[in-house]
Design a protein around this motif. Structure first.
Motif, mmCIF file in Angstrom:
data_model
loop_
_atom_site.group_PDB
_atom_site.id
_atom_site.type_symbol
_atom_site.label_atom_id
_atom_site.label_comp_id
_atom_site.label_asym_id
_atom_site.label_seq_id
_atom_site.Cartn_x
_atom_site.Cartn_y
_atom_site.Cartn_z
ATOM 1 N N PRO A 198 0.790 -1.235 0.000
ATOM 2 C CA PRO A 198 0.000 0.000 0.000
ATOM 3 C C PRO A 198 0.817 1.277 0.000
ATOM 4 O O PRO A 198 0.322 2.329 -0.398
ATOM 5 N N GLY A 199 2.074 1.205 0.447
ATOM 6 C CA GLY A 199 2.891 2.408 0.540
ATOM 7 C C GLY A 199 2.460 3.279 1.706
ATOM 8 O O GLY A 199 1.329 3.160 2.203
ATOM 9 N N ALA A 200 3.348 4.163 2.139
ATOM 10 C CA ALA A 200 3.020 5.077 3.235
ATOM 11 C C ALA A 200 3.792 6.376 3.055
ATOM 12 O O ALA A 200 5.030 6.366 2.965
ATOM 13 N N ALA A 201 3.055 7.474 2.961
ATOM 14 C CA ALA A 201 3.653 8.807 2.917
ATOM 15 C C ALA A 201 3.462 9.427 4.290
ATOM 16 O O ALA A 201 2.345 9.830 4.650
ATOM 17 N N ILE A 202 4.534 9.466 5.090
ATOM 18 C CA ILE A 202 4.459 9.941 6.480
ATOM 19 C C ILE A 202 4.709 11.439 6.488
ATOM 20 O O ILE A 202 5.810 11.902 6.172
ATOM 21 N N VAL A 203 3.698 12.211 6.831
ATOM 22 C CA VAL A 203 3.719 13.664 6.652
ATOM 23 C C VAL A 203 4.931 14.335 7.291
ATOM 24 O O VAL A 203 5.656 15.074 6.609
ATOM 25 N N PRO A 204 5.206 14.148 8.589
ATOM 26 C CA PRO A 204 6.351 14.869 9.170
ATOM 27 C C PRO A 204 7.682 14.487 8.549
ATOM 28 O O PRO A 204 8.568 15.341 8.389
ATOM 29 N N LEU A 205 7.847 13.220 8.161
ATOM 30 C CA LEU A 205 9.103 12.797 7.547
ATOM 31 C C LEU A 205 9.213 13.305 6.113
ATOM 32 O O LEU A 205 10.292 13.733 5.674
ATOM 33 N N ASN A 206 8.104 13.281 5.381
ATOM 34 C CA ASN A 206 8.117 13.815 4.020
ATOM 35 C C ASN A 206 8.531 15.281 4.001
ATOM 36 O O ASN A 206 9.261 15.735 3.120
ATOM 37 N N LEU A 207 8.054 16.036 4.987
ATOM 38 C CA LEU A 207 8.302 17.474 5.009
ATOM 39 C C LEU A 207 9.647 17.843 5.628
ATOM 40 O O LEU A 207 10.364 18.712 5.109
ATOM 41 N N PHE A 208 9.990 17.182 6.746
ATOM 42 C CA PHE A 208 11.130 17.662 7.533
ATOM 43 C C PHE A 208 12.330 16.717 7.567
ATOM 44 O O PHE A 208 13.371 17.062 8.140
ATOM 45 N N ALA A 209 12.207 15.542 6.965
ATOM 46 C CA ALA A 209 13.354 14.638 6.891
ATOM 47 C C ALA A 209 13.796 14.434 5.446
ATOM 48 O O ALA A 209 14.625 13.579 5.165
ATOM 49 N N SER A 210 13.226 15.224 4.544
ATOM 50 C CA SER A 210 13.591 15.139 3.123
ATOM 51 C C SER A 210 14.448 16.351 2.758
ATOM 52 O O SER A 210 14.825 17.150 3.621
ATOM 53 N N SER A 211 14.715 16.488 1.475
ATOM 54 C CA SER A 211 15.556 17.603 1.022
ATOM 55 C C SER A 211 14.734 18.759 0.465
ATOM 56 O O SER A 211 15.242 19.575 -0.315
ATOM 57 N N ILE A 212 13.461 18.873 0.868
ATOM 58 C CA ILE A 212 12.663 20.032 0.470
ATOM 59 C C ILE A 212 13.368 21.295 0.963
ATOM 60 O O ILE A 212 13.716 21.394 2.146
ATOM 61 N N PRO A 213 13.595 22.287 0.104
ATOM 62 C CA PRO A 213 14.313 23.502 0.525
ATOM 63 C C PRO A 213 13.593 24.253 1.643
ATOM 64 O O PRO A 213 12.353 24.291 1.683
ATOM 65 N N ASN A 214 14.365 24.854 2.526
ATOM 66 C CA ASN A 214 13.789 25.646 3.613
ATOM 67 C C ASN A 214 12.882 26.755 3.090
ATOM 68 O O ASN A 214 11.872 27.097 3.707
ATOM 69 N N GLU A 215 13.237 27.316 1.939
ATOM 70 C CA GLU A 215 12.435 28.405 1.380
ATOM 71 C C GLU A 215 10.999 27.957 1.123
ATOM 72 O O GLU A 215 10.050 28.719 1.349
#
Length: 220
Positions: free
Chosen positions: A181-198
């Protein structure tokens, strides 16, 4: 509750979850075209799923899984532990359109907000007291506090969570109409990935210092 009665209750709940899953023709995965297709996880070919292990190499062990027999280690930031019973840990599920998870919670533990992009979910609380909730695409929030024997369902792709609001441990089993089924974990997707701070500062309307503080909570 005696040990035998507790075991029978666990088994009954698990069987109930499986029976209430959608029929294979309505699963999130394609219908199988043969009796079984035990996943060959080491195959070099990449397909939408896994190629089949040669039938001559299939054994009885491919159709049984004992991963749910042990309590998960909840000593972590979320005070919970998820034991997956999907095709990656149980190759016999390949092409069958079903899988399960065991989720253990310490007191105060949370299975943080997340979504399953490839499956709907149904679950049953085995022990303890859980606040279970999800949010629709219109930002409508639905939730309820559940105790042992209570079931819940989460529509495919919606953000949801489970929070232990009881005084002791909690345990739940969840099932899905997909073998992965997969799992997209919101806090990890946002704050443990390489999404730019901007991107994050503009999204949450806060400064970079706060974003960095949050990110520090999720670094290894």
């Amino acid at each position: 509750m005696s040990a035998m009665a507790s075991l029978l209750f666990h088994l009954l709940c698990c069987l109930t979850v499986f029976w209430l899953l959608p029929l294979p023709s309505h699963s999130a995965d394609p219908d199988p075209l043969q009796d079984f297709c035990v996943a060959n996880l080491s195959a070099s070919i990449s397909v939408n799923g896994f190629p089949c292990k040669p039938a001559s190499e299939v054994t009885s062990d491919d159709f049984f899984f004992d991963g749910f027999t042990q309590e998960g280690n909840t000593t972590n930031a979320f005070a919970s532990f998820l034991t997956p019973g999907n095709v990656l840990s149980f190759p016999g599920l390949n092409t069958l359109g079903i899988s399960m998870n065991r989720v253990d919670f310490a007191p105060g533990g949370i299975n943080p907000p997340h979504s399953h992009p490839r499956a709907s979910e149904v679950g049953v609380v085995i022990e303890g007291k859980l606040l279970v909730g999800f949010v629709t695409t219109n930002n409508v929030y639905y939730s309820k506090v559940l105790t042992a024997g209570h079931m819940f369902t989460i529509p495919r792709g919606l953000v949801h969570f489970q929070l232990n609001v009881g005084d002791g441990k909690a345990l739940a089993y969840t099932a899905f109409n997909s073998h992965l089924p997969g799992a997209a974990i919101v806090p990890l997707n946002l704050f443990a990935s390489s999404i730019p701070n901007e991107v994050l500062t503009k999204t949450f309307q806060v400064d970079a210092e706060l974003i960095n503080t949050i990110k520090s909570k999720f670094r290894p």
